[in-house]
Write a protein that holds these residues in place. Structure first.
Motif, mmCIF file in Angstrom:
data_model
loop_
_atom_site.group_PDB
_atom_site.id
_atom_site.type_symbol
_atom_site.label_atom_id
_atom_site.label_comp_id
_atom_site.label_asym_id
_atom_site.label_seq_id
_atom_site.Cartn_x
_atom_site.Cartn_y
_atom_site.Cartn_z
ATOM 1 N N LYS A 41 0.818 -1.128 -0.107
ATOM 2 C CA LYS A 41 -0.047 -0.014 0.045
ATOM 3 C C LYS A 41 0.974 1.130 0.060
ATOM 4 N N PRO A 42 0.341 2.252 -0.811
ATOM 5 C CA PRO A 42 1.414 3.589 -0.637
ATOM 6 C C PRO A 42 1.552 4.000 0.566
ATOM 7 N N PHE A 43 2.611 4.663 0.891
ATOM 8 C CA PHE A 43 2.800 5.214 2.293
ATOM 9 C C PHE A 43 1.658 6.022 2.622
ATOM 10 N N THR A 44 1.602 7.001 1.740
ATOM 11 C CA THR A 44 0.455 8.195 1.869
ATOM 12 C C THR A 44 -1.036 7.600 2.057
ATOM 13 N N ASP A 45 -1.273 6.427 1.626
ATOM 14 C CA ASP A 45 -2.504 5.726 1.959
ATOM 15 C C ASP A 45 -2.775 4.732 3.102
ATOM 16 N N LEU A 46 -1.661 4.946 3.872
ATOM 17 C CA LEU A 46 -1.848 3.974 5.257
ATOM 18 C C LEU A 46 -2.590 4.695 6.299
ATOM 19 N N THR A 47 -3.657 3.921 6.666
ATOM 20 C CA THR A 47 -4.419 4.533 7.934
ATOM 21 C C THR A 47 -3.648 3.769 8.932
ATOM 22 N N ASP A 48 -4.170 4.595 10.304
ATOM 23 C CA ASP A 48 -3.672 4.251 11.710
ATOM 24 C C ASP A 48 -4.073 2.861 12.000
ATOM 25 N N PHE A 51 -1.309 0.694 9.870
ATOM 26 C CA PHE A 51 0.049 0.801 10.526
ATOM 27 C C PHE A 51 0.031 -0.042 12.065
ATOM 28 N N GLN A 91 5.961 0.853 -1.399
ATOM 29 C CA GLN A 91 4.498 0.294 -0.823
ATOM 30 C C GLN A 91 4.553 -0.650 0.258
#
Lengths: 187, 263
Positions: A41-48, A51, A91
């Motif tokens: 998943k792209p880093f900018t799309d990661l939700t809490d 993570f 990603q």
């Protein structure tokens, strides 16, 4: 010679395959197979939540597994991680973070527990062994595996666990044994 | 302290940087160094009482700085800091994540997750997620001037016998930097790490308590001293922030006087 069943800590296909290998050692051994995520998943799309699942929970499990091995009096601790720990991967920042953290926690544990005769080592395997499809997210390496194979659990990983868990490995600690067929060759 | 004179070449003129944890120590040193090269600097501090004096000091020397109170463990707070930065200066080119909390010595087998892990995970790895995500749209817009710089530690490479859970946190930051270097590279944005040993308030306090620690650290350091946050560490961060490092990404520069030579 004593023969002690090797304890496998972790869930997932790789941990199950290692349990099925039914390894024994002359030293009490724990092998930690962290719950490394494989969802790109792209880093900018990661939700809490992403993570938490990829970083926080696997790290907590790994810390508890290390502590459990120490409490059980085991003198060999081995962690298995994918090589993206060292290489990073697009990603997969959340996955690489956990893998590298565990690889370096091995060094901390080796430094702290060495005086007690406990060795702690890491085996880094091809990401595919953890179900990570590196081809889908772009290159992890710049070259194909020198041995033309990324390895199998039984033929390539199990023998290294036998080595690191044995009495013969008494002076080997804090090391990363890279077993990916010769993809990642640094340093 | 670097003065804001013609001796500095204005390598960051017209650019804007956020430095987390810039109310003291390494963060303050980095902020001062970037400001001395012409950057608009946002002092992102947990408490304005520490951040405001740094911003005012930079302003008094002719630099451009503001303080924005920021809780890096809170996604909304970080986003608000970035929004305030863009509103004030018109963009964001450089995000430096330096803030960190934790690092109590412990035995790994006795480590308590709440006491020894949570703060480090939150202010280290989680904060990289928050700062990186909030900064990304603006770093992307900055293109080949976009920079994400993470302050990590030599312990993130070599492990630590004294603070064993500190090392994995710092290692994770390096792995994220490598991954983001690959992910963001096509946009021209670089992602790098600085791994210092510097005279931070925490280290100076430790030296006061244990002069032997200072002697031991200096003895094992080829350059024989602990780094200065501005002159030694700030200058390395400046390199990563400037155009001089445009072709360097995914890397870690260990600036510890030569103590760790394992990379």
């Amino acid at each position: 010679m004593v023969s002690i069943a090797v304890t496998i800590q972790g869930a997932g296909a790789l941990a199950d395959a290692l349990r099925a290998a039914d390894m024994h050692s002359d030293c009490a051994t724990t092998v930690v197979v962290p719950t490394i995520g494989c969802q790109a998943k792209p880093f900018t799309d990661l939700t809490d939540a992403d993570f938490d699942a990829a970083w926080e929970q696997p790290m907590r499990e790994a810390i508890v597994a290390f502590q459990g091995a120490h409490k059980a009096g085991h003198t060999r601790l081995i962690a298995i991680v994918p090589t993206i720990a060292m290489s990073g991967a697009p990603q997969l920042a959340h996955v690489a973070a956990t893998a590298e953290a565990i690889r370096v926690m091995v060094k901390s544990a080796a430094r702290q527990w060495g005086a007690d005769g406990i060795t702690v080592n890491c085996i880094a395997v091809a990401p595919e062994m953890f179900g990570i499809d590196t081809a889908a997210v772009g290159a992890v390496s710049i070259a194909p595996p020198a041995l033309a194979t990324k390895g199998t659990v039984v033929d390539d990983l199990v023998p290294l666990i036998r080595l690191a868990s044995s009495v013969d490995a008494h002076h080997l600690t804090g090391a990363t044994l890279t077993a990916d067929g010769g993809i990642w060759m640094a340093p | 302290m670097t003065n804001f004179s013609s001796a500095n070449s204005g390598r960051l003129a017209g650019r804007t940087a956020i430095v987390t944890g810039a109310g003291q120590g390494v963060g303050e040193g980095i902020a001062r160094r970037l400001a001395a090269e012409g950057a608009n600097v946002v002092i992102a501090a947990r408490r304005a009482v520490t951040g405001e004096p740094v911003a005012e000091s930079i302003q008094s020397l002719g630099g451009s700085a503001i303080c924005v109170e920021t809780d890096i463990t809170n996604r909304e707070s970080v986003a608000a800091c970035v929004a305030a930065t863009v509103q004030r200066f018109g963009g964001l080119h450089i995000m430096v994540h330096n803030a960190f909390r934790g690092g109590l010595p412990h035995k790994l087998e006795e480590a308590d997750l709440d006491r020894h892990w949570n703060h480090m995970s939150q202010t280290g790895v989680w904060a990289v997620l928050h700062t990186g995500q909030a900064a990304w749209p603006h770093l992307r817009d900055a293109g080949r001037h976009g920079r994400f710089i993470i302050v990590t530690s030599p312990s993130g490479v070599e492990g630590s016998a004294n603070i064993p859970l500190y090392s994995p946190v710092k290692a994770a930051e390096r792995a994220i930097a490598k991954s983001l270097a690959r992910e963001w590279g096509p946009s021209g944005v670089t992602v790098n790490c600085v791994a210092p040993v510097a005279a931070s308030p925490a280290l100076l306090t430790a030296f006061e308590r244990s002069p032997a620690l200072q002697a031991a650290l200096e003895a094992r350091t080829p350059l024989g001293r602990v780094g200065d946050p501005e002159a030694d560490i700030g200058s390395v961060a400046l390199f990563f922030a400037s155009d001089d490092s445009a072709y360097v990404t995914g890397q870690t520069i260990v600036c510890d006087g030569g103590s760790f030579l394992g990379l």
